[in-house]
Motif scaffolding. Sequence first.
Motif, PDB file in Angstrom:
ATOM      1  N   ARG A  28       0.838  -1.212   0.000  1.00 29.44           N
ATOM      2  CA  ARG A  28       0.000   0.000   0.000  1.00 29.44           C
ATOM      3  C   ARG A  28       0.866   1.251   0.000  1.00 29.44           C
ATOM      4  O   ARG A  28       0.533   2.255  -0.644  1.00 29.44           O
ATOM      5  N   LEU A  29       2.001   1.202   0.714  1.00 31.00           N
ATOM      6  CA  LEU A  29       2.881   2.364   0.754  1.00 31.00           C
ATOM      7  C   LEU A  29       3.505   2.623  -0.617  1.00 31.00           C
ATOM      8  O   LEU A  29       3.668   3.775  -1.033  1.00 31.00           O
TER       9      LEU A  29
ATOM     10  N   LYS B 140      -0.410   8.182   6.815  1.00 34.51           N
ATOM     11  CA  LYS B 140      -1.177   7.257   7.657  1.00 34.51           C
ATOM     12  C   LYS B 140      -0.603   5.836   7.546  1.00 34.51           C
ATOM     13  O   LYS B 140      -0.450   5.129   8.554  1.00 34.51           O
ATOM     14  N   ILE B 141      -0.271   5.415   6.332  1.00 26.25           N
ATOM     15  CA  ILE B 141       0.299   4.078   6.138  1.00 26.25           C
ATOM     16  C   ILE B 141       1.666   3.981   6.804  1.00 26.25           C
ATOM     17  O   ILE B 141       2.012   2.945   7.386  1.00 26.25           O
ATOM     18  N   ARG B 142       2.438   5.053   6.769  1.00 28.54           N
ATOM     19  CA  ARG B 142       3.749   5.038   7.419  1.00 28.54           C
ATOM     20  C   ARG B 142       3.610   4.902   8.928  1.00 28.54           C
ATOM     21  O   ARG B 142       4.405   4.221   9.576  1.00 28.54           O
TER      22      ARG B 142
ATOM     23  N   ASN C 269      -2.758  10.016   3.049  1.00 25.42           N
ATOM     24  CA  ASN C 269      -2.891   8.560   3.082  1.00 25.42           C
ATOM     25  C   ASN C 269      -1.533   7.891   3.242  1.00 25.42           C
ATOM     26  O   ASN C 269      -1.393   6.892   3.979  1.00 25.42           O
ATOM     27  N   ARG C 270      -0.501   8.438   2.588  1.00 21.02           N
ATOM     28  CA  ARG C 270       0.839   7.864   2.703  1.00 21.02           C
ATOM     29  C   ARG C 270       1.378   8.012   4.124  1.00 21.02           C
ATOM     30  O   ARG C 270       1.983   7.081   4.671  1.00 21.02           O
TER      31      ARG C 270
ATOM     32  N   SER D 207       1.003  12.668   0.285  1.00 22.01           N
ATOM     33  CA  SER D 207      -0.422  12.637   0.623  1.00 22.01           C
ATOM     34  C   SER D 207      -0.618  12.232   2.081  1.00 22.01           C
ATOM     35  O   SER D 207       0.251  11.640   2.725  1.00 22.01           O
TER      36      SER D 207
ATOM     37  N   ARG E  39       2.199   2.103  -3.460  1.00 24.47           N
ATOM     38  CA  ARG E  39       1.199   2.624  -4.396  1.00 24.47           C
ATOM     39  C   ARG E  39       0.649   3.980  -3.994  1.00 24.47           C
ATOM     40  O   ARG E  39      -0.024   4.639  -4.800  1.00 24.47           O
ATOM     41  N   ALA E  40       0.893   4.411  -2.764  1.00 23.96           N
ATOM     42  CA  ALA E  40       0.346   5.680  -2.292  1.00 23.96           C
ATOM     43  C   ALA E  40       1.093   6.858  -2.907  1.00 23.96           C
ATOM     44  O   ALA E  40       2.289   6.771  -3.234  1.00 23.96           O
ATOM     45  N   GLU E  41       0.411   7.953  -3.058  1.00 22.08           N
ATOM     46  CA  GLU E  41       0.999   9.148  -3.648  1.00 22.08           C
ATOM     47  C   GLU E  41       1.898   9.845  -2.642  1.00 22.08           C
ATOM     48  O   GLU E  41       1.541  10.022  -1.469  1.00 22.08           O
ATOM     49  N   LYS E  42       3.085  10.219  -3.081  1.00 20.42           N
ATOM     50  CA  LYS E  42       4.032  10.866  -2.190  1.00 20.42           C
ATOM     51  C   LYS E  42       3.506  12.227  -1.746  1.00 20.42           C
ATOM     52  O   LYS E  42       3.008  13.011  -2.549  1.00 20.42           O
TER      53      LYS E  42
END
Length: 412
Positions: free
Chosen positions: A238-239, A251-253, A248-249, A246, A241-244
């Motif tokens: 997921r990380l 949150k995934i981190r 969402n990125r 953003s 594919r996430a937009e740098k």
Amino acid sequence: MTKAEKIKNTIRETKERRKTLVPTVCQLKLQNLSRKKEELLKRAFLEAKWLYNWLVADLGRLDLPTNEVNEVEVKVGEVFEKRELNVLGSQVKQEIADRLKDNLRALARLKESGHRVGRLKFKKFVNSIPLKQYGVTYSLDFGRNRVRIQKLGDFRVLGLHQIPSDGEIANAVLVWKPSGYYVHVTCYLPEEYFCYPYKLGRAVGVDSGVNPKLTLSNGIRIDFEVSETPRLKKLQKRLARAEKGSRNREKIRRLLRREYEKLNNRRRDAQNKVLAFLRLYGVVVFQEDCVKGWEALFGRQVHSSGIGGLMTRLRDSLATPVSVGRFEPTSQECFACGKRHRLSLSDRTIECDCGWKCDRNLNAALVILRKGLGLGPDRAVGLDRPELTPLERKAAARILGSNPYIRVSFLL
């Protein structure tokens, strides 16, 4: 006597007194945090980052009285804006500057040793704040289970029972982890706290490897490995594919950091169990292996087990560690007569003309024990018939068996 001389004398007396004490770190977790308290702690770590980066931008500012700095410049986009430091205490500000000076000294030592080093970089986030002076930057209330931090207030903590009443409390660090906020308190304890009422044996040799991780000279094989979880692999995808940049990125981190912390805690617990078992022996002999060189062929196994960290803790944490040189031949030397044999990695047993036949790892552990005790093949009387006592079996089952990631087997 001037004030500076009194301080020097006090520091000298403290160092002399602590030579007979053993330092240990106790982890205290901040509990029952309200939203206001959490925002206050987040602000403290944010201001620590601002101050550190402000000092890194111009190292000449280290000559200024950092404890009097109440405003710094922060780069926002392409412009600089001023930010006030309202949460950090004066002592904490000075300790952050001292930490930067320590980093510069470490870089200078590396450069003198021939390493290629660059300049200090700016930090994206700070996850630890030093609290050096007990009673000034922080204090502990054992009756109410609370810790008071300068300008941050009181916090209820879990784990104060780890610090005995006669322990000498030193500095601390306020740490921000994905699982919460912690205070790591360093205290000095007498050596009696680390002495066990009974010993399983006088001495034991430890041979480290990839599979199994540890082989003891009494025939105990210890293997442990904490592999990546399916959730971790999913978050990594997921990380990617996430937009740098953003949300969402980010949150995934945060979720990734939380998952890595869980894995590190499991590996740390396995190391603690192994060390607790080895402390039951009078002397522990091990070889200074180059674990970093194993990563070329066995990178995943080495990383998943944390064997390098365990070998470092063997040297630093045990009361009576004895090390054997890195280039001493142990795996290819016969324990009984000392003759050397050429063995490949696929050869798991050693057979000598003298009649000695043994498992390769067990033979290496016996050779390590013999060399650590300073005995030659002709003087190693009593070591050629190691026996695994029932007490050792019970201790291994009680201590090592409590961790589901540790596998124990017996060769004898």
